[in-house]
Design a protein around this motif. Structure first.
Motif, mmCIF file in Angstrom:
data_model
loop_
_atom_site.group_PDB
_atom_site.id
_atom_site.type_symbol
_atom_site.label_atom_id
_atom_site.label_comp_id
_atom_site.label_asym_id
_atom_site.label_seq_id
_atom_site.Cartn_x
_atom_site.Cartn_y
_atom_site.Cartn_z
ATOM 1 N N PRO A 186 14.233 -11.645 5.559
ATOM 2 C CA PRO A 186 13.470 -10.494 5.489
ATOM 3 C C PRO A 186 11.769 -9.767 4.756
ATOM 4 O O PRO A 186 11.044 -10.564 4.635
ATOM 5 C CB PRO A 186 13.769 -10.141 3.611
ATOM 6 N N VAL A 187 10.893 -9.330 5.108
ATOM 7 C CA VAL A 187 9.596 -9.645 5.362
ATOM 8 C C VAL A 187 9.175 -7.808 4.946
ATOM 9 O O VAL A 187 9.576 -7.058 5.239
ATOM 10 C CB VAL A 187 9.772 -8.900 7.436
ATOM 11 N N GLU A 188 8.760 -8.257 4.226
ATOM 12 C CA GLU A 188 7.716 -6.865 3.431
ATOM 13 C C GLU A 188 6.862 -6.236 4.031
ATOM 14 O O GLU A 188 5.900 -7.036 4.280
ATOM 15 C CB GLU A 188 7.024 -6.773 1.635
ATOM 16 N N ILE A 189 6.917 -4.891 4.601
ATOM 17 C CA ILE A 189 5.905 -4.267 6.086
ATOM 18 C C ILE A 189 4.581 -3.993 4.905
ATOM 19 O O ILE A 189 3.980 -4.574 5.951
ATOM 20 C CB ILE A 189 6.540 -2.200 5.822
ATOM 21 N N GLY A 190 4.672 -4.172 3.693
ATOM 22 C CA GLY A 190 3.437 -3.392 3.426
ATOM 23 C C GLY A 190 2.538 -5.138 2.853
ATOM 24 O O GLY A 190 1.065 -4.799 3.357
ATOM 25 N N GLN A 191 2.816 -6.305 2.711
ATOM 26 C CA GLN A 191 1.991 -6.927 2.748
ATOM 27 C C GLN A 191 1.707 -7.737 3.591
ATOM 28 O O GLN A 191 0.528 -8.053 3.728
ATOM 29 C CB GLN A 191 3.193 -7.874 2.341
ATOM 30 N N VAL A 192 2.923 -7.182 4.903
ATOM 31 C CA VAL A 192 1.695 -7.657 6.324
ATOM 32 C C VAL A 192 1.664 -6.854 6.699
ATOM 33 O O VAL A 192 -0.018 -7.611 7.338
ATOM 34 C CB VAL A 192 3.443 -7.298 7.508
ATOM 35 N N ILE A 193 0.792 -5.641 6.465
ATOM 36 C CA ILE A 193 -0.034 -4.196 6.559
ATOM 37 C C ILE A 193 -1.084 -5.343 5.857
ATOM 38 O O ILE A 193 -2.420 -5.575 6.831
ATOM 39 C CB ILE A 193 -0.101 -3.360 6.296
ATOM 40 N N ASN A 194 -1.307 -5.279 4.856
ATOM 41 C CA ASN A 194 -2.247 -5.948 3.532
ATOM 42 C C ASN A 194 -3.401 -7.224 4.334
ATOM 43 O O ASN A 194 -4.611 -7.091 4.719
ATOM 44 C CB ASN A 194 -1.819 -6.088 2.655
ATOM 45 N N GLN A 195 -2.132 -8.485 4.656
ATOM 46 C CA GLN A 195 -2.817 -8.919 5.767
ATOM 47 C C GLN A 195 -3.060 -9.094 6.232
ATOM 48 O O GLN A 195 -4.086 -9.645 6.866
ATOM 49 C CB GLN A 195 -1.253 -10.300 5.647
ATOM 50 N N ALA A 196 -2.863 -8.716 7.613
ATOM 51 C CA ALA A 196 -3.309 -7.972 8.798
ATOM 52 C C ALA A 196 -5.187 -7.077 8.931
ATOM 53 O O ALA A 196 -5.977 -7.159 9.190
ATOM 54 C CB ALA A 196 -3.421 -6.924 9.762
ATOM 55 N N LEU B 189 9.451 -2.314 0.780
ATOM 56 C CA LEU B 189 9.998 -2.149 1.803
ATOM 57 C C LEU B 189 10.370 -3.582 2.962
ATOM 58 O O LEU B 189 9.413 -3.766 3.263
ATOM 59 C CB LEU B 189 9.817 -0.519 3.152
ATOM 60 N N HIS B 190 11.158 -3.793 2.958
ATOM 61 C CA HIS B 190 11.530 -5.223 3.883
ATOM 62 C C HIS B 190 12.715 -4.566 5.254
ATOM 63 O O HIS B 190 13.642 -3.846 5.195
ATOM 64 C CB HIS B 190 12.160 -5.985 2.893
ATOM 65 N N VAL B 191 12.435 -5.129 5.918
ATOM 66 C CA VAL B 191 13.145 -5.579 7.728
ATOM 67 C C VAL B 191 13.201 -6.595 7.647
ATOM 68 O O VAL B 191 12.821 -7.417 7.015
ATOM 69 C CB VAL B 191 12.410 -4.776 8.309
ATOM 70 N N PRO B 192 14.667 -7.016 8.256
ATOM 71 C CA PRO B 192 14.509 -8.285 9.067
ATOM 72 C C PRO B 192 13.607 -8.572 10.104
ATOM 73 O O PRO B 192 14.312 -7.850 11.198
ATOM 74 C CB PRO B 192 16.488 -7.638 9.475
ATOM 75 N N GLY B 193 13.036 -9.878 9.851
ATOM 76 C CA GLY B 193 12.616 -10.172 11.567
ATOM 77 C C GLY B 193 11.359 -11.592 10.548
ATOM 78 O O GLY B 193 12.029 -12.380 10.040
ATOM 79 N N ASP B 194 10.076 -11.393 12.132
ATOM 80 C CA ASP B 194 9.758 -12.243 11.829
ATOM 81 C C ASP B 194 8.265 -11.822 11.463
ATOM 82 O O ASP B 194 7.150 -11.590 12.026
ATOM 83 C CB ASP B 194 9.964 -12.887 13.671
ATOM 84 N N ARG B 195 7.796 -13.049 10.151
ATOM 85 C CA ARG B 195 6.623 -11.625 9.838
ATOM 86 C C ARG B 195 5.660 -12.496 10.952
ATOM 87 O O ARG B 195 4.237 -11.624 10.916
ATOM 88 C CB ARG B 195 6.247 -12.493 8.543
#
Ligand code: ADP
Length: 518
Positions: A364-374, A399-405
């Motif tokens: 599970p990857v939280e989209i908002g978190q990944v965007i913030n990181q970038a 909001l989560h998606v299944p995938g590779d962070r």
């Protein structure tokens, strides 16, 4: 970056898998080609058969037409002969009753040199043949002299007796001769025949008797009667009939032939299309194999280049620190070496990422978190260029998606870094996250910048590897994004917003509700 030899063999395996898939896809192509070969041969046979049938039909139609025409001709001829016989009979009778008997009783004997007697005979003959399409009536005496002729100039001539006249003196019964102006086969090709082209001459022994039908009578011999009839009309009718039969059979067999040829032609066209398709697949197979092989070689070269590049850039960095500020010439050279080595290293990494896609993890990857990181990583660049970021929608919700962070980070980073580069000195990057309605259970991430937008003429090439409009671009950013999103079962849509600027839409399957971590 993972540079273990395992990955190199992975790359090889991937390429080999690609080639195998391509091979399987068109494995049936050679078999299909063999079938096509058989079909080509069978169409050849059908074509030859059609021609043979056509030739046979034409030959048969000619024979049938000639036979039927002949039969018709014979029927018409025998009709003319019966008419001639009746006429000859009648002439024989009438001459005897209306001329011979009265002449003998008045003059004692028949003598045609007597003009009065001659006129009497001429009157009788002309009254009989009037309106009957008969001409050239002659009566020969025993010494083969023309004693009477409707054509006055022929009177008393001795050279007009034909062989049939000779025969009539010996044989009993009528003799019929056809007198043709042109050969029969020539008449076949004449559109119209002049009258008198075909005539029938009847030669008949004149006898002294008194019965209506004299064909079997055998009275004393008076001379030989000869007359001709124009039978051109009858011949013409026979020829017309022949032409009709021939024309109809030729036309129908011709139409049949055309139909057959059309069918064969259509089948041949379909076959040609199939063969072209099989050839195209064959070519595709070769191309795939070639590309797969090339991909393997290039990936291993790129891999080999990456390590020395790392050494070059870190050595240049070390030397730069040592050189200090006192040696500006050396510093410039070292800086150039360092920059170029870094750029080359980025290109090689990008290429390896693109050429060697790996299976993403499923967590599970939280989209908002990944965007913030970038965004954090892009922070200095954004600040320097005075670019504002607007976060909209559900970006701050978990909001989560299944995938590779790591992969998703890479994809979002590439998209946003492109946007930053496109906007130049200032602008606004708007990132909107939402749940998509179509397809259901997907999230939609929209990146909109205020740059110049995607180059209009090149929309179709944006996802092609190595397509770039930048001096220092690698042209691999968007292809990598695309391959990452695809490997997450999502979709990538590139376009320009109506109010200008590029718009990148990413759709990803959402984690089923209730399964997201707290
Ligand atoms: P690179 O960034 O190395 O050129 P990319 O594959 O990421 O390679 O992009 C390909 C091209 O797409 C770019 O050269 C640029 O012309 C165009 N492009 C990508 N993103 C944007 C954007 N946000 N706005 C305008 N053009 C863009």
């Amino acid at each position: 970056m993972d540079s273990s030899p395992k990955n190199l063999t992975d790359a090889g395996k991937e390429a080999a898998k690609d080639a195998r898939a391509a091979k399987e896809k068109i494995a049936s192509a050679p078999a299909r080609q063999k079938n096509s070969g058989d079909e080509v041969r069978s169409f050849g046979v059908v074509r030859s058969l059609a021609w043979a049938a056509m030739t046979l039909t034409v030959a048969l139609s000619v024979i049938v037409a000639l036979y039927l025409g002949n039969m018709a001709g014979k029927t018409l001829l025998s009709k003319s002969q019966s008419f001639a016989l009746l006429l000859a009979d009648n002439l024989n009778n009438q001459i005897y009753r209306r001329f011979t008997l009265p002449t003998v009783s008045i003059f004692g004997r028949v003598d045609l040199s007597n003009p009065e007697q001659y006129r009497a005979l001429d009157g009788v003959v002309r009254s009989i043949i009037q309106g009957l399409n008969v001409d050239d009536v002659r009566i020969f005496s025993h010494n083969r002299m023309v004693r009477y002729a409707t054509n006055a100039g022929e009177r008393d001539k001795t050279d007009l007796a034909s062989p049939s006249v000779e025969r009539a003196f010996i044989e009993d019964g009528p003799i019929y001769d056809i007198l043709d102006g042109i050969p029969y086969w020539q008449a076949f090709f004449h559109l119209s025949l002049a009258s008198e082209t075909f005539r029938m001459r009847t030669t008949y022994p004149l006898r002294i008797e008194n019965r209506v039908s004299s064909s079997t009578a055998d009275g004393p011999f008076m001379g030989v009667l000869e007359f001709t009839q124009d039978i051109t009309r009858d011949i013409k009718n026979a020829i017309r009939f022949q032409q009709l039969v021939l024309g109809v059979t030729l036309l129908s067999s011709g139409m049949l032939m055309v139909l057959l040829m059309l069918l064969v032609r259509r089948a041949e066209l379909a076959l040609a299309l199939r063969m072209a398709e099989a050839q195209r697949l064959q070519r595709e197979l070769h191309q795939h194999e070639k590309l797969a092989g090339m991909g393997r070689v290039v990936a291993s070269i790129a891999h080999e280049i990456r390590n020395p590049l790392g050494i070059i850039s870190s050595s240049a960095e070390l030397l730069l620190k040592r050189a200090g500020r006192e040696n500006p010439g050396t510093v410039r050279v070292l800086e150039a070496i360092y920059d170029e080595a870094k750029r080359l290293s980025r290109t090689v990494s990008d290429f390896l990422d693109y050429a060697r896609p790996r299976q993403p993890r499923q967590e599970p990857v939280e989209i908002g978190q990944v965007i913030n990181q970038a965004l954090t990583f892009l922070g200095p660049d954004l600040a320097e260029r005075e670019i504002g970021v607007v976060r909209a929608g559900l970006l701050d919700e978990p909001l989560h998606v299944p995938g590779d962070r790591d992969f998703l980070y890479r994809a979002f980073y590439n998209i946003m870094s492109n946007a930053v580069q496109a906007m130049g000195a200032s602008g606004t990057l708007t990132i909107t996250l939402g749940r998509s309605e179509e397809p259901e259970n997907f999230i939609t991430l929209r990146f909109h910048d205020t740059g110049g937008g995607f180059p209009k003429g090149s929309m179709a090439q944006l996802l092609d590897p190595f397509f770039t409009t930048k001096d220092d671009g690698t042209g691999l950013g968007l292809p990598i994004v695309n391959s990452i999103i695809s490997s997450h079962n999502g979709s990538l849509t590139l376009g320009n917003a109506p109010d200008g600027g590029a718009e990148v839409l990413v759709q990803l399957p959402a984690l089923p509700s209730g399964t997201a971590p707290e």
